[in-house]
Scaffold this motif. Structure first.
Motif, PDB file in Angstrom:
ATOM      1  N   ILE A  95      -0.904  16.308 -21.079  1.00  0.00           N
ATOM      2  CA  ILE A  95      -1.502  14.991 -20.864  1.00  0.00           C
ATOM      3  C   ILE A  95      -2.807  15.160 -20.092  1.00  0.00           C
ATOM      4  CG2 ILE A  95      -1.206  12.768 -19.704  1.00  0.00           C
ATOM      5  CD1 ILE A  95       1.796  12.973 -20.363  1.00  0.00           C
ATOM      6  N   LEU A  96      -3.826  14.460 -20.543  1.00  0.00           N
ATOM      7  CA  LEU A  96      -5.137  14.523 -19.902  1.00  0.00           C
ATOM      8  C   LEU A  96      -5.375  13.316 -19.016  1.00  0.00           C
ATOM      9  CD1 LEU A  96      -7.374  15.618 -22.922  1.00  0.00           C
ATOM     10  CD2 LEU A  96      -6.125  17.054 -21.305  1.00  0.00           C
ATOM     11  N   THR A  97      -6.150  13.518 -17.974  1.00  0.00           N
ATOM     12  CA  THR A  97      -6.702  12.415 -17.194  1.00  0.00           C
ATOM     13  C   THR A  97      -8.174  12.377 -17.569  1.00  0.00           C
ATOM     14  OG1 THR A  97      -5.131  12.789 -15.401  1.00  0.00           O
ATOM     15  CG2 THR A  97      -7.095  11.484 -14.877  1.00  0.00           C
ATOM     16  N   ALA A 107      -6.463  18.345 -17.152  1.00  0.00           N
ATOM     17  CA  ALA A 107      -5.205  18.481 -17.896  1.00  0.00           C
ATOM     18  C   ALA A 107      -4.066  18.725 -16.921  1.00  0.00           C
ATOM     19  CB  ALA A 107      -5.311  19.650 -18.870  1.00  0.00           C
ATOM     20  N   ASN A 108      -2.920  18.160 -17.213  1.00  0.00           N
ATOM     21  CA  ASN A 108      -1.720  18.384 -16.406  1.00  0.00           C
ATOM     22  C   ASN A 108      -0.980  19.605 -16.959  1.00  0.00           C
ATOM     23  OD1 ASN A 108       0.689  18.398 -15.065  1.00  0.00           O
ATOM     24  ND2 ASN A 108       1.138  16.241 -15.366  1.00  0.00           N
ATOM     25  N   GLN A 136      -5.999  20.253 -13.769  1.00  0.00           N
ATOM     26  CA  GLN A 136      -6.786  21.439 -14.096  1.00  0.00           C
ATOM     27  C   GLN A 136      -7.980  21.038 -14.965  1.00  0.00           C
ATOM     28  OE1 GLN A 136      -6.007  24.690 -13.008  1.00  0.00           O
ATOM     29  NE2 GLN A 136      -8.131  24.911 -13.655  1.00  0.00           N
ATOM     30  N   SER A 137      -9.169  21.379 -14.529  1.00  0.00           N
ATOM     31  CA  SER A 137     -10.377  21.015 -15.259  1.00  0.00           C
ATOM     32  C   SER A 137     -10.383  21.637 -16.657  1.00  0.00           C
ATOM     33  CB  SER A 137     -11.609  21.473 -14.479  1.00  0.00           C
ATOM     34  OG  SER A 137     -12.778  21.201 -15.232  1.00  0.00           O
ATOM     35  N   LEU A 138     -10.651  20.804 -17.670  1.00  0.00           N
ATOM     36  CA  LEU A 138     -10.751  21.309 -19.040  1.00  0.00           C
ATOM     37  C   LEU A 138     -11.972  22.189 -19.231  1.00  0.00           C
ATOM     38  CD1 LEU A 138     -10.035  18.492 -21.660  1.00  0.00           C
ATOM     39  CD2 LEU A 138      -8.621  20.425 -21.060  1.00  0.00           C
TER      40      LEU A 138
END
Length: 145
Positions: A95-97, A107-108, A136-138
């Protein structure tokens, strides 16, 4: 059946398109049925949309496209709960924020979503691995540049 969605308006879906999350998703225990909706002109990101609640929709992606060293083992409880028997039946998403600008999206990786493509059951599995975070930064040092 027709459902309302967060990003696609009202759409018609078939029962066989529904993914069952028997225990819901953490934070949303009552949300047990979801569908996957493509984003127009985009094959990297997908919407995980609640069948019941239009406002509950998550942007998800294949983590291995962004994090080549991402790896974990699926715990026995998840294997049993999803009735996973073959590696080919497993699909993993995170899942992305989504942020503005998009380059700040995270990203989770601490809680991947595990799909059994054979029986349409899924679960968000919480990892006990401190090397992964929920944000975590994409596009940072460990993501795609």
């Amino acid at each position: 059946m027709k459902i309302r969605t967060k990003y696609h308006g009202e759409i018609e879906i078939k029962n066989e398109e529904i993914w069952l999350f028997n225990n819901g998703i953490p934070g949303f225990p009552a949300e047990k049925e979801f569908i996957l909706l493509p984003l127009p002109d985009n094959d990297v990101f997908t919407i995980l949309q609640s069948v019941k609640t239009a406002e509950i929709a998550f942007v998800i992606t294949d983590p291995f496209s962004f994090f080549q060293n991402y790896e974990f083992s699926i715990d026995d409880q998840t294997l049993e709960q999803l009735k996973l028997q073959n590696e080919e039946d497993v699909q993993v998403s995170v899942i992305l924020t989504v942020q503005d600008p998009f380059e700040k999206t995270t990203a989770n990786l601490q809680a991947p979503v595990i799909f059994n493509v054979n029986n349409k059951e899924a679960k968000q599995m919480i990892l006990n691995d401190k090397q992964y975070t929920t944000k975590q930064s994409l596009f940072g040092p460990s993501g795609v540049k």
